[in-house]
Each structure stands twice: as structure tokens, then as C-alpha cells.
Design a protein around this motif. Structure first.
Motif, short mmCIF file in Angstrom:
data_model
loop_
_atom_site.label_atom_id
_atom_site.label_comp_id
_atom_site.label_asym_id
_atom_site.label_seq_id
_atom_site.Cartn_x
_atom_site.Cartn_y
_atom_site.Cartn_z
N ASN A 202 0.82 -1.21 0.00
CA ASN A 202 0.00 0.00 0.00
C ASN A 202 0.86 1.27 0.00
O ASN A 202 0.57 2.23 0.69
CB ASN A 202 -0.93 0.02 1.22
CG ASN A 202 -1.75 -1.24 1.35
OD1 ASN A 202 -2.32 -1.72 0.39
ND2 ASN A 202 -1.78 -1.81 2.56
N ASP A 203 1.96 1.25 -0.72
CA ASP A 203 2.89 2.38 -0.81
C ASP A 203 3.65 2.65 0.49
O ASP A 203 4.29 3.70 0.63
CB ASP A 203 2.18 3.67 -1.27
CG ASP A 203 1.64 3.55 -2.69
OD1 ASP A 203 2.32 2.91 -3.52
OD2 ASP A 203 0.56 4.09 -2.97
N VAL A 204 3.57 1.73 1.44
CA VAL A 204 4.40 1.83 2.65
C VAL A 204 5.58 0.88 2.46
O VAL A 204 5.41 -0.34 2.40
CB VAL A 204 3.60 1.44 3.92
CG1 VAL A 204 4.51 1.48 5.15
CG2 VAL A 204 2.41 2.38 4.10
N PRO A 205 6.81 1.41 2.35
CA PRO A 205 7.98 0.58 2.05
C PRO A 205 8.57 -0.07 3.29
O PRO A 205 9.66 0.29 3.76
CB PRO A 205 8.96 1.58 1.42
CG PRO A 205 8.64 2.87 2.11
CD PRO A 205 7.16 2.86 2.39
N SER A 218 1.70 -11.54 1.26
CA SER A 218 1.82 -10.10 1.08
C SER A 218 0.52 -9.45 0.63
O SER A 218 0.16 -8.37 1.12
CB SER A 218 2.92 -9.78 0.06
OG SER A 218 4.19 -10.18 0.54
N ALA A 219 -0.19 -10.07 -0.31
CA ALA A 219 -1.43 -9.48 -0.81
C ALA A 219 -2.48 -9.36 0.28
O ALA A 219 -3.15 -8.33 0.42
CB ALA A 219 -1.97 -10.29 -1.99
N VAL A 220 -2.62 -10.41 1.09
CA VAL A 220 -3.62 -10.39 2.16
C VAL A 220 -3.14 -9.48 3.30
O VAL A 220 -3.95 -8.79 3.93
CB VAL A 220 -3.94 -11.81 2.65
CG1 VAL A 220 -4.92 -11.78 3.82
CG2 VAL A 220 -4.52 -12.63 1.51
N ALA A 221 -1.84 -9.44 3.56
CA ALA A 221 -1.32 -8.52 4.58
C ALA A 221 -1.62 -7.08 4.19
O ALA A 221 -1.99 -6.26 5.05
CB ALA A 221 0.18 -8.73 4.76
N ALA A 222 -1.48 -6.75 2.91
CA ALA A 222 -1.78 -5.39 2.46
C ALA A 222 -3.25 -5.06 2.72
O ALA A 222 -3.58 -3.95 3.18
CB ALA A 222 -1.47 -5.26 0.96
N ALA A 228 -7.37 -2.09 8.75
CA ALA A 228 -7.07 -1.55 10.08
C ALA A 228 -6.92 -0.03 10.02
O ALA A 228 -7.44 0.69 10.88
CB ALA A 228 -5.80 -2.19 10.64
N ALA A 229 -6.21 0.47 9.00
CA ALA A 229 -6.01 1.92 8.87
C ALA A 229 -7.35 2.63 8.68
O ALA A 229 -7.57 3.73 9.23
CB ALA A 229 -5.08 2.22 7.71
N THR A 230 -8.26 2.02 7.92
CA THR A 230 -9.58 2.62 7.71
C THR A 230 -10.35 2.70 9.03
O THR A 230 -10.95 3.74 9.36
CB THR A 230 -10.38 1.79 6.69
OG1 THR A 230 -9.71 1.83 5.43
CG2 THR A 230 -11.79 2.34 6.52
N TRP A 231 -10.34 1.61 9.80
CA TRP A 231 -11.04 1.61 11.09
C TRP A 231 -10.44 2.65 12.03
O TRP A 231 -11.16 3.35 12.74
CB TRP A 231 -10.97 0.23 11.73
CG TRP A 231 -11.69 -0.85 10.98
CD1 TRP A 231 -12.42 -0.71 9.83
CD2 TRP A 231 -11.76 -2.23 11.34
NE1 TRP A 231 -12.93 -1.93 9.43
CE2 TRP A 231 -12.55 -2.88 10.35
CE3 TRP A 231 -11.24 -2.99 12.37
CZ2 TRP A 231 -12.82 -4.25 10.39
CZ3 TRP A 231 -11.51 -4.35 12.42
CH2 TRP A 231 -12.29 -4.98 11.45
#
Length: 375
Positions: A202-205, A218-222, A228-231
Motif C-alpha cells: 500500500n505504498d508503505v515501504p 503479502s497481498a492479504v497482509a496489504a 485496520a487503517a480505515t477503522w
């Protein structure tokens, strides 16, 4: 009667060589439904969102390959019942860059004359080969050895190995002299100048260093971090404490200019990676090495606390969160049984929303994200 095909046709499974995927014979929809029921039982009062599915193959970003066989015929895979090597280089769960790299890594064992470790005889050098792939198709390779004896021979061949594996950017030797059932040692010997792998979600390196923890999908972690960020943004806390923060996935996704964010993790390597990422992003998120269960009261009293514990759950931390000033908790669990136990120990924190993320297809493991709100 409807007959559902298995989720994934795996030659190793059909041949009886590997039994790691205990649900691989179940249709994938059935797998998801089973996991969803188990997850909902852990937090029955929550409003449950639809489960987030995974790809059914090529989803694992990390291969933990046991070395076996001989110098001239090495195996990379698992051990059988007699502790002898079974080669699983073509395992369909691994991302393609890992599958492409494994034959070259097996060839290195022969070329560098590194005896695979013989478990029954307790002799040999190479115990494991650990390979991690980033979303950008870069690779980290770690050779788990009993001693440093083979390190010069590996180092001598690193340039040639990188020519054969173009994505290889991080390599090291992990020294594990003891005969015990662990995957890596305490001493790491760098074999490349670069010692962190960029896991761009998600553009977080996110920076992953040898020994640091990272979700295996990785895809599911993203998707997990986005949710979580939305909540977190919806309740918009002034402060966030990310306990068991690993390389900072939740903390760095939750970081905002007006928000005080701190992460705590026992792994010094993971914290070094989190600090490196925060610096690269210009984020004000702070990170410290420490035991999440013993975090100071000021940290536990953050407006929102994120917990992402190992399978054993948060234990005594549940009582501290129950008594804390935290208005919200975001709990990411890989074990619904310990999640249910921990939620029962925090009756003042009510589950309001939850979602299951299928981080681990073809078995009964699931990642569950729950938003708790103080009554």
C-alpha cells in the motif's frame, strides 16, 4: 449431489510426500466458510464483514526449506518420518520468484560443497535455506548453518549466484550450532552489503531485516493493513500504540501528521527495520525494543491500542488493557481460540466490527481483525 473439486492440485500431496496443507482436498469456498464460522465464534457480538479471500497458489512470500540429502544430491523441503529429506522445490504455494530461485540455491550446495545437516546422525553444516520474496520480486536468502566454516565458500560464489538469481539483493548466514528444533540462530553473518528487503505494501515501504517477522501472504497482509487503517481513521484517535509491532506494519499505516504513534516489539531487527521505514517515509512514528506485555502504562493508555500477538495471545496484557484508558483496541489474531479467551478478559471493550483474512489457505489457520470499543 454436487461434488466440489479440491482447491489446488498438488503433486506432492497426491504422491503422499507432503501433508502440510491439511485442507487442500476441500473446495476453497468450503475452506473459507469453515474459517469464517470459527472466527465468528471467537467474537459473536461483532458485526462481521465478508471474509477476505486469498489466491489459492503462489501466495506464500517465504519459503522455510529444510536441507537434506547429500552434497551431490541435496534436497530442499521437509523431512520424512525418519528425518530424511524430501525435496519440495516446486511447491505451488510459493511465489514464483522463490520457485525460480530454489534450483540455483540447491546447485550452490553442491558447488560450494556444503554438507546438508543429517538430523539422525547430528552431522553436517546446512540446516535450512530461508527465502523471502518482496512484492517487487526482490529476494532475501538466509543460509542456516551450524558454523561459519562454509561462509567463505558461499561468499566467494555470491556474485555468480546473483547473476543466476537477478532479484537476490539480501543474503546472510544464520549460525545455529545447537541440535534443536528452531529455524534460525542468534548470530547473523552478512553476505551482501544490503541487509534489508523492502516489502512495499500500500505504498508503505516496510523494511524487513534478517530475523524480522513479516506476514507470509503479502497481498492479504496489504488488505489487513488497509482495513485496520480505515477503522483507525474512522475513530481518529490522537494517539496509537502498536504492541507486537514487528516491522511496523500497523503503526506506519496508521501514522498521520496529527497523531502520536509508537510501536513496541521484542525483536531488535524488526525495530531497526521499522525505524528505517519511518525515516524513509518522513513519518513521526516512534519505535522501541520491548516486551509488549510489560509496556509502560502511558503506552497502554493510548487512545487506541493495536495488538498483533503470536498464537498464544496477549495473556496478562488483557487485564491491563481492561483497566487502561484506551477507548479502542484493534486486535489482529492468528488464533481464534486465544482471541476468544482474551476478549473474555476485557469485558469493558466490546467487539463492534470484525473481519477474517485468509492469510493461510489450505489449513485451519486464519487471521482475524477485531475492532473493540469501550462501553
Amino acid at each position: 449431489m454436487t461434488v466440489f473439486a479440491p482447491a489446488l492440485d498438488c503433486g506432492y500431496h497426491r504422491a503422499g510426500l507432503c501433508h502440510s496443507c491439511t485442507r487442500i482436498d476441500d473446495a476453497y469456498d468450503a475452506q473459507l466458510a469453515r474459517k469464517q464460522l470459527g472466527a465468528e465464534a471467537a467474537a459473536p457480538g461483532a458485526a462481521w464483514l465478508a471474509p477476505h479471500a486469498s489466491a489459492i497458489s503462489a501466495f506464500r512470500n517465504k519459503a522455510k526449506m529444510v536441507a537434506g540429502g547429500t552434497v551431490d544430491a541435496p534436497t530442499l523441503g521437509i523431512l520424512d518420518g525418519e528425518r530424511r529429506g524430501i525435496d519440495l522445490r516446486a511447491c505451488p504455494l510459493h511465489e514464483q520468484p522463490i520457485r525460480d530461485a530454489l534450483p540455483h540455491l540447491a546447485a550452490l550446495v553442491t558447488d560450494a560443497r556444503i554438507p546438508p545437516y543429517d538430523v539422525p546422525e547430528r552431522r553436517g553444516e546446512l540446516k535450512h535455506v530461508l527465502v523471502t520474496a518482496s512484492p517487487d520480486a526482490e529476494l532475501m536468502v538466509r543460509f542456516v548453518l551450524r558454523s561459519t566454516e562454509a561462509v567463505p565458500r558461499i561468499a566467494k560464489r555470491m556474485d555468480a549466484l546473483r547473476e543466476r538469481i537477478p532479484g537476490l539483493v539480501v543474503a546472510s548466514a544464520s549460525i545455529l550450532p545447537e541440535h534443536k528444533a528452531v529455524v534460525e540462530g542468534d548470530v547473523e553473518v552478512p553476505l551482501t552489503d544490503r541487509q534489508s528487503l523492502t516489502m512495499r505494501l500500500n505504498d508503505v515501504p516496510l523494511r524487513l531485516r534478517p530475523g524480522g517477522f513479516f506476514q507470509t501472504n503479502s497481498a492479504v497482509a496489504a488488505a489487513l493493513y488497509r482495513e485496520a487503517a480505515t477503522w483507525i481513521d474512522e475513530v481518529d484517535p490522537a494517539s496509537v500504540a502498536d504492541l507486537y509491532c514487528g516491522v511496523g506494519g500497523f503503526a506506519l499505516h496508521a501514522a498521520r501528521p496529527h497523531r502520536d504513534v509508537v510501536g513496541v516489539e521484542t525483536s531488535a531487527e524488526a525495530i531497526a527495520g521499522a525505524i528505517e521505514t519511518a525515516s524513509a517515509m518522513g513519518s513521526s512514528a516512534r519505535f522501541a525494543v520491548g516486551d509488549a506485555t510489560a509496556a509502560d502504562d502511558r503506552t497502554v493508555d493510548a487512545a487506541l491500542v493495536v495488538v498483533n500477538p503470536p498464537r498464544r495471545g496477549i495473556g496478562a496484557l488483557a487485564a491491563r488493557l481492561e483497566a487502561s484508558a484506551a477507548r479502542h483496541v484493534v486486535y489482529s489474531s492468528c488464533n481464534p481460540a486465544t482471541l476468544a479467551r482474551d476478549l473474555a478478559a476485557m469485558p469493558s471493550l466490546r467487539p463492534v466490527r470484525a473481519r477474517m483474512f485468509d492469510m493461510f489457505p489450505h489449513n485451519d489457520h486464519a487471521e482475524v481483525l477485531v475492532l473493540l470499543e469501550r462501553r
